[in-house]
Enzyme design. Structure first.
Site, PDB file in Angstrom:
ATOM      1  N   GLU A 114      63.191 127.471  70.398  1.00  0.00           N
ATOM      2  CA  GLU A 114      61.472 126.908  70.005  1.00  0.00           C
ATOM      3  C   GLU A 114      61.379 125.627  71.643  1.00  0.00           C
ATOM      4  O   GLU A 114      60.419 124.663  71.420  1.00  0.00           O
ATOM      5  CB  GLU A 114      60.410 126.496  69.540  1.00  0.00           C
ATOM      6  CG  GLU A 114      60.661 126.790  68.550  1.00  0.00           C
ATOM      7  CD  GLU A 114      59.593 127.050  67.011  1.00  0.00           C
ATOM      8  OE1 GLU A 114      58.652 125.790  67.016  1.00  0.00           O
ATOM      9  OE2 GLU A 114      58.955 128.030  66.442  1.00  0.00           O
ATOM     10  N   GLU A 146      62.055 133.767  63.370  1.00  0.00           N
ATOM     11  CA  GLU A 146      61.685 133.259  62.507  1.00  0.00           C
ATOM     12  C   GLU A 146      60.201 134.244  62.198  1.00  0.00           C
ATOM     13  O   GLU A 146      59.328 134.315  62.939  1.00  0.00           O
ATOM     14  CB  GLU A 146      61.546 131.477  62.659  1.00  0.00           C
ATOM     15  CG  GLU A 146      62.006 131.200  63.048  1.00  0.00           C
ATOM     16  CD  GLU A 146      62.163 129.246  63.759  1.00  0.00           C
ATOM     17  OE1 GLU A 146      60.853 128.949  62.563  1.00  0.00           O
ATOM     18  OE2 GLU A 146      62.811 128.760  63.985  1.00  0.00           O
TER      19      GLU A 146
HETATM   20  O1  AHR Z   1      61.037 127.172  59.584  1.00  0.00           O
HETATM   21  C1  AHR Z   1      60.446 126.137  60.507  1.00  0.00           C
HETATM   22  C2  AHR Z   1      60.271 125.204  61.594  1.00  0.00           C
HETATM   23  O2  AHR Z   1      59.393 126.132  62.337  1.00  0.00           O
HETATM   24  C3  AHR Z   1      61.571 125.338  62.568  1.00  0.00           C
HETATM   25  O3  AHR Z   1      62.553 124.624  62.539  1.00  0.00           O
HETATM   26  C4  AHR Z   1      61.515 125.759  63.762  1.00  0.00           C
HETATM   27  O4  AHR Z   1      61.633 126.617  64.805  1.00  0.00           O
HETATM   28  C5  AHR Z   1      59.719 126.453  63.399  1.00  0.00           C
HETATM   29  O5  AHR Z   1      58.423 125.504  63.851  1.00  0.00           O
END
Ligand code: AHR
Length: 534
Positions: free
Chosen positions: A206, A330
């Protein structure tokens, strides 16, 4: 049942359905008869990579500490500090890979803090997640031990945001080099002789946000630079995964892909998308939700497929041969934390609604398996849409409804996708501006083994669904069906009631002239395993 050939096509497509040749939504049509799912068993498509069933474990809340790792001195049975019951449950899922150490945590993690004698490891602050002190007792050796205990593959996520190129380069050397190079020698001094295999390596996380608040062009330049120094040592083949877009940031994907060519130093790009009842600002409760929120959540979950299709379409343009993979590393539900728990720990319950969010995602993944090479649900234990919840006091372990979807769908791993056309007798309602068919399906085949697996989700909160599995192209000689549901859409498992939502045989299944007739209870997920003849 006899082999038949496909004679009817779709009866009109619903909703937004294509960008170029890539469908944005499931192939759903109308029929005058009962609901049907039409599957050509003899037309196998792309292989569904087992890595679409991947996982993610971050140093966040009670995922690593208390979830996976309790330390050797714990009363909870463990192997070198790693919980035996968690390992056993995840081995049963055949989890194909595990991403670690973050997430946002990855971009403030300095791997050398987590090696050597535990008592000498520095204590640092986990500023993203609860502002707690991280004692680094779970580091590289502990993670690779976990990977070996699980029988899975490592996806190590490197630090671009606050780490150096040298640090990243040395980490892969430490992990994978066989000779007496400086990092291989350091690993040996820390007790591990043989190099490990690390098939997946993430280049930051991110970077548009917690990983550095970068602009797309700036990160793209760094991704090229850092990836170059993630070397392949001792025959370790590594897929370097550049940090990709958030949700619908198509410009980010464009930036990472536009100069794709033979010298692109990364082999995949990622994408993140979470599911809320409403929005990031208004996530909603994990357990206390209305029917309206049930449907809005499922419509939001269905959006993931549209995002995969749109990002893939951009990738198709620059990389028609599909050399660069898309990795949704994710995904999953993100609710308000359970009342009374640390807001920075992201601990949430998991209901039948989460199970259906997962099954909808998998249907979409199977349809885009030509470009989507990996997906990682966030996160495996005690954080967000977890497989496993552990009680902080008693240590009791609970398998969530989402766990059961992964288990029931495990047969799709590395099988060949089959098109599953859904024909419905009713008008499809729009939810949040998106057509939401209340029946979702996907299928795969293992032709050599003579088996196929069909996944079916009844998204209606309160109506059962009878449907015909219209099975063509091969004879079906046997079947076994399983269903997952609960007393209500919000049913969930607890230490007191661990099987409130658990798979049971689906008995509402009859032979039909077209194949099989199945009745799904309201808010349920089912799988039908087929044995195939000629
Ligand atoms: O999964 C929780 C968080 O969500 C992670 O650390 C991040 O990459 C995303 O914003």
């Amino acid at each position: 049942m006899t082999a038949r050939t496909l004679t009817t096509g779709l009866v009109g497509a619903l909703g937004p359905t294509s960008t170029g040749t890539r469908p944005l939504a499931p192939r759903t049509g109308r029929t005058d008869g009962p609901a049907r799912v039409v599957i050509d068993l003899d037309l196998p498509g792309t292989t569904i990579s087992r890595h679409l069933y991947g996982h993610f474990a971050e140093h966040l809340g009670r995922c690593i500490y208390g979830g996976f790792f309790v330390g050797e001195d714990s009363e909870i049975p463990n192997t070198r500090g790693i919980r035996d019951d968690v390992v056993e449950a995840l081995r049963a899922l055949r989890i194909p890979n595990l991403r670690w150490p973050g997430g946002c945590f990855a971009d403030e993690y300095h791997w050398k803090d987590g090696i050597g004698p535990r008592e000498d490891r520095p204590r640092v602050v986990n500023s993203h997640w609860g502002d707690v002190v991280e004692d680094n007792s779970f580091g590289t050796h502990e993670f690779m031990d976990l990977v070996e205990l699980l029988g899975t593959e490592a996806y190590v996520n490197g630090n671009v945001g606050s780490g150096t190129v040298q640090e990243m380069s040395e980490w892969i050397e430490y992990l994978t080099r066989a000779d007496d190079s400086p990092m291989a020698a350091l690993r040996r001094a820390n007790g591990r002789d043989e190099p490990w295999k690390v098939p997946f390596f993430g280049i930051g996380n991110e970077s548009w946000g917690c990983g550095g608040n970068m602009r797309a062009e700036d990160y793209t330049a760094l991704a090229r630079q850092y990836s170059t120094f993630v070397r392949e040592h001792a025959g370790n083949q590594v897929t370097r995964i550049a940090g990709g877009a958030n949700v619908d940031d198509y410009g980010w994907t464009e930036a990472l892909m536009k100069d794709a060519g033979p010298h692109l130093p990364y082999q995949a790009i990622s994408l993140h998308n979470y599911t809320f009842a409403h929005s990031w600002e208004e996530k909603g409760s994990a357990r206390g939700f209305s029917d309206e929120e049930w449907y809005s959540t499922l419509a939001n979950a269905a959006r993931t497929e549209e995002l995969i299709a749109r990002h893939s379409t951009i990738m198709d343009r620059y990389d028609p041969q599909k050399k660069v993979g898309l990795v949704l590393d994710e995904w999953g539900t993100w609710w308000d934390v359970e009342p009374g728990t640390n807001p920075g720990f992201l601990y949430q319950q998991n209901t039948v609604r989460d199970a259906l969010v997962a099954s909808l995602h998998f249907d979409g993944f199977h349809r885009h398996a030509d470009r989507l090479i990996m997906a990682n649900i966030a996160q495996t234990v005690n954080v967000l849409q977890a497989m496993i919840l552990t009680d902080p006091d008693s240590g009791a372990l609970v398998l969530t409804p989402t766990y059961h979807v992964f288990a029931m769908n495990a047969g799709h791993q590395d099988a060949r996708a089959l098109d599953a056309h859904v024909l419905l007798p009713e008008e499809v309602a729009e939810v949040n501006g998106r057509a939401l068919p209340l029946l979702s399906a996907s299928a795969s085949v293992r032709a050599e083994e003579g088996t196929a697996l069909v996944s079916l989700s009844n998204l209606s909160a309160d109506e059962p669904r009878t449907l015909v599995l219209d099975l063509r192209g091969r004879t079906v000689t046997g079947h076994e069906a399983t269903v997952l549901t609960g007393a209500s859409t919000a049913a969930h498992n607890t230490p007191e009631q661990p099987d409130a939502v658990a798979p049971v045989p689906l008995t509402e299944l009859r032979e039909h002239e077209l194949g099989l007739e199945v009745t799904l209870p309201p808010h349920s997920f089912a799988t039908v395993e087929l044995r195939l003849g000629e």
